[in-house]
Design a protein around this motif. Structure first.
Motif, PDB file in Angstrom:
ATOM      1  N   ARG A 120      -7.443   1.691 -10.703  1.00  0.00           N
ATOM      2  CA  ARG A 120      -6.498   0.667 -10.256  1.00  0.00           C
ATOM      3  C   ARG A 120      -6.246   0.781  -8.756  1.00  0.00           C
ATOM      4  N   VAL A 121      -6.129   2.021  -8.270  1.00  0.00           N
ATOM      5  CA  VAL A 121      -5.912   2.212  -6.836  1.00  0.00           C
ATOM      6  C   VAL A 121      -7.152   1.769  -6.062  1.00  0.00           C
ATOM      7  N   LEU A 122      -8.328   2.177  -6.520  1.00  0.00           N
ATOM      8  CA  LEU A 122      -9.565   1.805  -5.845  1.00  0.00           C
ATOM      9  C   LEU A 122      -9.759   0.296  -5.790  1.00  0.00           C
ATOM     10  N   GLY A 123      -9.334  -0.386  -6.841  1.00  0.00           N
ATOM     11  CA  GLY A 123      -9.528  -1.826  -6.899  1.00  0.00           C
ATOM     12  C   GLY A 123      -8.405  -2.624  -6.263  1.00  0.00           C
ATOM     13  N   SER A 124      -7.410  -1.944  -5.689  1.00  0.00           N
ATOM     14  CA  SER A 124      -6.265  -2.663  -5.132  1.00  0.00           C
ATOM     15  C   SER A 124      -6.553  -3.132  -3.712  1.00  0.00           C
ATOM     16  N   GLY A 125      -5.889  -4.198  -3.321  1.00  0.00           N
ATOM     17  CA  GLY A 125      -6.060  -4.729  -1.976  1.00  0.00           C
ATOM     18  C   GLY A 125      -6.289  -6.220  -2.020  1.00  0.00           C
ATOM     19  N   PRO A 126      -6.085  -6.903  -0.897  1.00  0.00           N
ATOM     20  CA  PRO A 126      -6.233  -8.363  -0.873  1.00  0.00           C
ATOM     21  C   PRO A 126      -7.631  -8.850  -1.254  1.00  0.00           C
ATOM     22  N   SER A 127      -8.673  -8.251  -0.684  1.00  0.00           N
ATOM     23  CA  SER A 127     -10.049  -8.658  -0.986  1.00  0.00           C
ATOM     24  C   SER A 127     -10.925  -7.412  -0.897  1.00  0.00           C
ATOM     25  N   VAL A 128     -11.301  -6.870  -2.049  1.00  0.00           N
ATOM     26  CA  VAL A 128     -11.965  -5.564  -2.115  1.00  0.00           C
ATOM     27  C   VAL A 128     -13.452  -5.736  -2.410  1.00  0.00           C
ATOM     28  N   TRP A 129     -14.273  -4.988  -1.663  1.00  0.00           N
ATOM     29  CA  TRP A 129     -15.719  -4.989  -1.876  1.00  0.00           C
ATOM     30  C   TRP A 129     -16.229  -3.553  -1.984  1.00  0.00           C
ATOM     31  N   PHE A 130     -17.164  -3.359  -2.920  1.00  0.00           N
ATOM     32  CA  PHE A 130     -17.823  -2.061  -3.095  1.00  0.00           C
ATOM     33  C   PHE A 130     -19.302  -2.223  -2.764  1.00  0.00           C
TER      34      PHE A 130
END
Length: 340
Positions: A238-248
Protein backbone atom coordinates in the motif's frame (compact mmCIF):
# COMPACT_ATOMS: atom_id res chain seq x y z
CA UNK A 1 42.65 41.43 25.34
CA UNK A 2 39.35 39.66 26.00
CA UNK A 3 36.28 41.47 27.28
CA UNK A 4 33.01 39.62 27.82
CA UNK A 5 29.73 41.16 28.79
CA UNK A 6 27.64 38.03 29.31
CA UNK A 7 25.31 36.35 26.86
CA UNK A 8 23.07 39.38 26.37
CA UNK A 9 25.69 41.66 24.85
CA UNK A 10 28.46 41.09 22.30
CA UNK A 11 31.74 39.52 23.30
CA UNK A 12 34.47 41.82 22.02
CA UNK A 13 37.84 40.29 21.31
CA UNK A 14 40.59 42.20 19.62
CA UNK A 15 43.78 40.91 18.07
CA UNK A 16 45.45 43.87 16.44
CA UNK A 17 41.94 45.13 15.77
CA UNK A 18 41.07 42.27 13.41
CA UNK A 19 38.74 40.01 15.42
CA UNK A 20 35.35 40.93 16.76
CA UNK A 21 32.43 38.85 17.99
CA UNK A 22 29.10 40.37 17.05
CA UNK A 23 26.86 37.48 18.03
CA UNK A 24 24.69 37.46 21.17
CA UNK A 25 22.02 35.27 22.72
CA UNK A 26 19.49 37.52 21.02
CA UNK A 27 20.61 35.96 17.71
CA UNK A 28 19.34 32.47 18.58
CA UNK A 29 17.55 31.12 15.51
CA UNK A 30 19.73 33.05 13.05
CA UNK A 31 22.45 31.72 10.76
CA UNK A 32 25.88 32.62 12.12
CA UNK A 33 29.54 32.18 11.34
CA UNK A 34 31.91 31.91 14.30
CA UNK A 35 35.60 31.28 14.82
CA UNK A 36 36.85 29.57 17.95
CA UNK A 37 40.30 29.13 19.45
CA UNK A 38 41.30 25.47 19.60
CA UNK A 39 42.76 23.81 22.67
CA UNK A 40 46.48 24.65 22.66
CA UNK A 41 47.23 21.06 23.64
CA UNK A 42 45.56 19.76 20.48
CA UNK A 43 47.87 19.60 17.42
CA UNK A 44 46.66 21.14 14.19
CA UNK A 45 45.04 24.41 13.25
CA UNK A 46 44.85 27.19 15.80
CA UNK A 47 41.27 28.14 14.91
CA UNK A 48 38.09 26.32 13.86
CA UNK A 49 35.29 27.97 11.89
CA UNK A 50 31.66 26.91 12.21
CA UNK A 51 28.68 28.03 10.11
CA UNK A 52 25.12 27.11 10.99
CA UNK A 53 22.03 28.11 12.91
CA UNK A 54 22.58 29.33 16.48
CA UNK A 55 20.28 26.91 18.31
CA UNK A 56 20.94 28.11 21.85
CA UNK A 57 23.32 30.08 24.06
CA UNK A 58 22.98 28.96 27.66
CA UNK A 59 25.37 28.69 30.61
CA UNK A 60 28.25 30.04 28.57
CA UNK A 61 27.92 27.48 25.76
CA UNK A 62 26.75 28.09 22.18
CA UNK A 63 25.08 25.27 20.27
CA UNK A 64 25.24 25.66 16.50
CA UNK A 65 23.45 23.27 14.14
CA UNK A 66 25.26 22.81 10.84
CA UNK A 67 23.64 22.12 7.48
CA UNK A 68 24.34 18.41 7.96
CA UNK A 69 22.32 18.40 11.19
CA UNK A 70 25.41 18.03 13.37
CA UNK A 71 25.26 20.12 16.55
CA UNK A 72 28.51 21.80 17.61
CA UNK A 73 28.97 23.00 21.20
CA UNK A 74 31.30 25.96 21.63
CA UNK A 75 32.29 27.58 24.96
CA UNK A 76 31.83 31.32 24.67
CA UNK A 77 35.28 31.80 26.23
CA UNK A 78 36.85 30.22 23.12
CA UNK A 79 35.23 32.66 20.65
CA UNK A 80 37.53 34.93 18.69
CA UNK A 81 35.15 36.10 15.95
CA UNK A 82 31.51 35.80 15.01
CA UNK A 83 28.73 37.43 13.07
CA UNK A 84 25.23 36.85 11.74
CA UNK A 85 25.33 35.83 8.08
CA UNK A 86 22.58 35.72 5.43
CA UNK A 87 20.89 32.52 4.39
CA UNK A 88 22.83 30.30 2.02
CA UNK A 89 22.68 31.65 -1.56
CA UNK A 90 20.17 30.12 -3.94
CA UNK A 91 21.51 27.32 -6.10
CA UNK A 92 22.22 28.11 -9.71
CA UNK A 93 21.53 24.62 -10.98
CA UNK A 94 18.25 22.80 -10.94
CA UNK A 95 14.74 23.96 -10.10
CA UNK A 96 13.87 26.47 -7.42
CA UNK A 97 12.12 24.89 -4.44
CA UNK A 98 11.37 25.63 -0.82
CA UNK A 99 11.82 23.10 1.96
CA UNK A 100 8.11 23.14 2.76
CA UNK A 101 7.17 22.41 -0.86
CA UNK A 102 9.55 19.46 -1.05
CA UNK A 103 8.43 18.15 2.34
CA UNK A 104 4.81 18.04 1.20
CA UNK A 105 5.71 16.51 -2.18
CA UNK A 106 7.85 13.78 -0.63
CA UNK A 107 5.27 12.83 1.98
CA UNK A 108 2.56 12.57 -0.70
CA UNK A 109 4.83 10.16 -2.56
CA UNK A 110 5.16 7.76 0.40
CA UNK A 111 1.87 7.73 2.25
CA UNK A 112 1.34 5.90 5.53
CA UNK A 113 -1.55 3.54 6.09
CA UNK A 114 -2.74 5.61 9.04
CA UNK A 115 -2.25 9.27 9.89
CA UNK A 116 -3.52 11.81 12.39
CA UNK A 117 -3.03 15.53 12.90
CA UNK A 118 -1.41 17.01 15.97
CA UNK A 119 -1.92 20.67 15.25
CA UNK A 120 0.11 21.22 12.08
CA UNK A 121 2.18 18.08 12.68
CA UNK A 122 1.27 14.82 10.96
CA UNK A 123 1.60 11.52 12.83
CA UNK A 124 2.17 8.69 10.34
CA UNK A 125 2.11 4.92 10.79
CA UNK A 126 2.47 1.91 8.50
CA UNK A 127 3.17 -1.07 10.77
CA UNK A 128 6.85 -0.12 10.94
CA UNK A 129 7.54 -0.23 7.18
CA UNK A 130 10.24 2.45 6.79
CA UNK A 131 10.87 5.36 9.14
CA UNK A 132 9.44 7.83 6.64
CA UNK A 133 6.00 6.23 6.88
CA UNK A 134 6.28 5.76 10.66
CA UNK A 135 7.39 9.14 11.97
CA UNK A 136 5.92 12.47 12.95
CA UNK A 137 6.35 15.20 10.34
CA UNK A 138 6.57 18.56 12.16
CA UNK A 139 5.58 21.14 9.56
CA UNK A 140 4.39 24.00 11.74
CA UNK A 141 2.88 24.37 15.21
CA UNK A 142 1.71 21.22 17.05
CA UNK A 143 -0.69 23.33 19.08
CA UNK A 144 1.04 22.32 22.32
CA UNK A 145 4.29 23.23 24.07
CA UNK A 146 7.04 21.05 22.62
CA UNK A 147 7.44 18.70 25.65
CA UNK A 148 3.68 18.05 25.67
CA UNK A 149 3.65 17.54 21.90
CA UNK A 150 6.47 15.00 22.15
CA UNK A 151 4.60 13.19 24.94
CA UNK A 152 1.59 12.99 22.61
CA UNK A 153 3.83 11.62 19.85
CA UNK A 154 5.19 8.93 22.17
CA UNK A 155 1.69 7.91 23.30
CA UNK A 156 0.37 7.73 19.73
CA UNK A 157 3.17 5.45 18.53
CA UNK A 158 3.18 3.49 21.78
CA UNK A 159 -0.51 2.68 21.29
CA UNK A 160 0.50 1.09 17.98
CA UNK A 161 3.48 -0.82 19.34
CA UNK A 162 5.90 1.35 17.38
CA UNK A 163 8.94 3.39 18.41
CA UNK A 164 8.35 7.15 18.33
CA UNK A 165 10.24 9.01 15.61
CA UNK A 166 10.26 12.65 14.56
CA UNK A 167 11.50 13.51 11.06
CA UNK A 168 13.32 16.84 10.84
CA UNK A 169 15.31 18.75 8.24
CA UNK A 170 18.34 21.03 8.19
CA UNK A 171 20.35 23.02 5.68
CA UNK A 172 17.76 25.11 3.81
CA UNK A 173 15.66 28.15 4.49
CA UNK A 174 12.75 27.24 6.75
CA UNK A 175 14.27 24.00 8.06
CA UNK A 176 14.32 22.86 11.66
CA UNK A 177 17.73 23.38 13.22
CA UNK A 178 16.18 24.72 16.42
CA UNK A 179 13.88 21.71 16.74
CA UNK A 180 16.83 19.35 16.18
CA UNK A 181 18.77 21.01 18.97
CA UNK A 182 15.79 20.86 21.32
CA UNK A 183 15.17 17.19 20.54
CA UNK A 184 18.80 16.42 21.36
CA UNK A 185 18.55 18.42 24.59
CA UNK A 186 15.52 16.34 25.56
CA UNK A 187 17.39 13.10 24.90
CA UNK A 188 16.02 12.11 21.50
CA UNK A 189 18.63 10.24 19.45
CA UNK A 190 19.34 10.89 15.77
CA UNK A 191 19.50 7.46 14.12
CA UNK A 192 19.48 8.10 10.37
CA UNK A 193 20.35 11.03 8.15
CA UNK A 194 19.87 11.39 4.41
CA UNK A 195 19.60 14.17 1.88
CA UNK A 196 16.97 15.45 -0.53
CA UNK A 197 18.50 16.07 -3.98
CA UNK A 198 16.81 17.90 -6.86
CA UNK A 199 17.45 18.35 -10.58
CA UNK A 200 15.88 19.42 -13.84
CA UNK A 201 13.92 16.51 -15.30
CA UNK A 202 14.47 16.84 -19.06
CA UNK A 203 18.25 16.22 -18.99
CA UNK A 204 17.65 12.95 -17.15
CA UNK A 205 15.28 11.79 -19.88
CA UNK A 206 17.97 12.60 -22.47
CA UNK A 207 20.61 10.41 -20.80
CA UNK A 208 19.35 7.18 -22.34
CA UNK A 209 16.65 5.98 -24.71
CA UNK A 210 15.25 3.72 -22.00
CA UNK A 211 15.04 0.76 -24.36
CA UNK A 212 13.92 -2.51 -22.78
CA UNK A 213 12.38 -0.87 -19.69
CA UNK A 214 8.87 -2.06 -18.89
CA UNK A 215 6.63 0.45 -17.09
CA UNK A 216 3.61 -0.56 -15.02
CA UNK A 217 1.21 0.96 -12.53
CA UNK A 218 1.74 -1.77 -9.93
CA UNK A 219 4.72 -3.61 -8.49
CA UNK A 220 4.43 -7.18 -9.72
CA UNK A 221 6.09 -10.27 -8.26
CA UNK A 222 9.15 -9.90 -10.50
CA UNK A 223 9.67 -6.28 -9.40
CA UNK A 224 9.39 -7.26 -5.73
CA UNK A 225 12.03 -9.99 -6.08
CA UNK A 226 14.61 -7.30 -6.90
CA UNK A 227 13.35 -4.84 -4.25
CA UNK A 228 15.84 -4.66 -1.35
CA UNK A 229 13.19 -4.98 1.37
CA UNK A 230 12.29 -8.66 1.48
CA UNK A 231 9.07 -10.16 2.75
CA UNK A 232 6.98 -7.18 1.62
CA UNK A 233 3.59 -7.19 3.36
CA UNK A 234 0.21 -5.86 2.26
CA UNK A 235 0.97 -2.72 4.25
CA UNK A 236 4.25 -2.25 2.37
CA UNK A 237 2.46 -2.73 -0.96
CA UNK A 238 0.00 0.00 0.00
CA UNK A 239 2.85 2.38 0.81
CA UNK A 240 4.71 1.51 -2.40
CA UNK A 241 1.58 2.08 -4.45
CA UNK A 242 0.69 5.39 -2.80
CA UNK A 243 1.08 8.75 -4.49
CA UNK A 244 -0.67 10.91 -7.09
CA UNK A 245 0.67 9.05 -10.16
CA UNK A 246 2.92 6.05 -9.48
CA UNK A 247 5.04 4.17 -12.02
CA UNK A 248 7.20 1.06 -11.58
CA UNK A 249 10.04 0.32 -13.99
CA UNK A 250 11.52 -3.11 -14.68
CA UNK A 251 14.42 -4.27 -16.86
CA UNK A 252 13.79 -8.02 -17.27
CA UNK A 253 16.75 -10.34 -16.79
CA UNK A 254 18.08 -11.97 -19.93
CA UNK A 255 17.59 -15.50 -18.60
CA UNK A 256 14.49 -14.87 -16.54
CA UNK A 257 14.32 -14.68 -12.78
CA UNK A 258 14.78 -11.51 -10.77
CA UNK A 259 14.90 -8.39 -12.96
CA UNK A 260 18.22 -6.86 -13.94
CA UNK A 261 17.05 -3.48 -12.59
CA UNK A 262 13.99 -1.75 -11.15
CA UNK A 263 12.85 1.73 -10.15
CA UNK A 264 9.85 3.68 -8.89
CA UNK A 265 8.64 7.17 -9.78
CA UNK A 266 5.80 9.31 -8.42
CA UNK A 267 4.59 12.22 -10.56
CA UNK A 268 3.02 15.06 -8.60
CA UNK A 269 2.47 18.29 -10.50
CA UNK A 270 5.82 19.67 -11.60
CA UNK A 271 7.72 17.11 -9.53
CA UNK A 272 8.84 13.56 -10.29
CA UNK A 273 10.17 11.66 -7.29
CA UNK A 274 12.51 8.70 -7.89
CA UNK A 275 13.04 5.82 -5.47
CA UNK A 276 13.90 2.10 -5.26
CA UNK A 277 16.37 2.29 -8.16
CA UNK A 278 18.14 -1.04 -7.74
CA UNK A 279 20.37 -3.11 -10.02
CA UNK A 280 21.50 -6.73 -9.90
CA UNK A 281 24.94 -6.49 -8.20
CA UNK A 282 26.44 -8.61 -11.00
CA UNK A 283 25.25 -6.10 -13.60
CA UNK A 284 26.21 -2.82 -11.99
CA UNK A 285 28.14 -0.08 -13.84
CA UNK A 286 26.52 -1.06 -17.13
CA UNK A 287 24.15 1.89 -17.30
CA UNK A 288 21.03 0.04 -16.16
CA UNK A 289 20.19 2.53 -13.41
CA UNK A 290 20.51 5.38 -15.90
CA UNK A 291 18.26 3.52 -18.35
CA UNK A 292 15.60 3.07 -15.66
CA UNK A 293 15.80 6.70 -14.58
CA UNK A 294 15.58 7.94 -18.17
CA UNK A 295 12.53 5.81 -18.95
CA UNK A 296 10.72 7.01 -15.84
CA UNK A 297 11.73 10.61 -16.56
CA UNK A 298 10.26 10.42 -20.05
CA UNK A 299 6.95 9.21 -18.65
CA UNK A 300 6.98 11.97 -16.02
CA UNK A 301 7.65 14.57 -18.72
CA UNK A 302 4.64 13.25 -20.64
CA UNK A 303 2.54 13.88 -17.53
CA UNK A 304 3.71 17.48 -17.27
CA UNK A 305 6.53 17.24 -14.71
CA UNK A 306 9.65 19.37 -15.13
CA UNK A 307 11.66 18.81 -11.94
CA UNK A 308 13.05 15.74 -10.19
CA UNK A 309 13.78 14.83 -6.59
CA UNK A 310 15.14 11.83 -4.77
CA UNK A 311 16.49 10.91 -1.35
CA UNK A 312 19.95 9.44 -0.85
CA UNK A 313 21.72 8.38 2.32
CA UNK A 314 24.81 10.34 3.24
CA UNK A 315 27.07 7.28 3.23
CA UNK A 316 25.93 5.86 -0.15
CA UNK A 317 28.95 7.08 -2.10
CA UNK A 318 28.18 5.21 -5.31
CA UNK A 319 24.62 6.51 -5.57
CA UNK A 320 25.70 10.06 -4.79
CA UNK A 321 28.29 10.00 -7.56
CA UNK A 322 25.76 8.62 -10.04
CA UNK A 323 23.06 11.16 -9.20
CA UNK A 324 25.54 14.04 -9.25
CA UNK A 325 26.46 12.96 -12.78
CA UNK A 326 22.79 13.23 -13.72
CA UNK A 327 22.66 16.84 -12.54
CA UNK A 328 21.23 16.34 -9.06
CA UNK A 329 22.39 18.60 -6.23
CA UNK A 330 21.66 18.47 -2.51
CA UNK A 331 18.80 20.69 -1.33
CA UNK A 332 18.61 19.83 2.38
CA UNK A 333 19.36 17.08 4.85
CA UNK A 334 16.71 15.22 6.81
CA UNK A 335 16.98 13.19 9.98
CA UNK A 336 14.98 10.75 12.09
CA UNK A 337 15.09 11.27 15.84
CA UNK A 338 13.99 8.41 18.10
CA UNK A 339 12.44 8.91 21.49
CA UNK A 340 14.72 8.01 24.41
Amino acid sequence: MIRTGGVNRPVEISASGRFEVRVTAADVGKRVSVRRLNDPATPGEKFTDTVGVLASWDDGVLRITRKSGETVRIPETSLVAGKVVPAAPARRRGPSASYEELAHVSTRAWRPVESERLGEWELRAASGFTRRANSALPLGDPGLPLPAALDAVRRWYGDRGLPAYVQTATGAEGTQELLCAELERLGWVREVSAEMWIAALAPIADLDEGAGVVLAREADEAWLTRYQRKGVSEVALRVLGSGPSVWFATVPAAGGGAPAAIGRCVVDGRWAGFAAVEVDPALRRQGLATRVMAALARRALDEGASAAWLQVETDNVGAREMYAGMGFTAHHAYHHYRSP
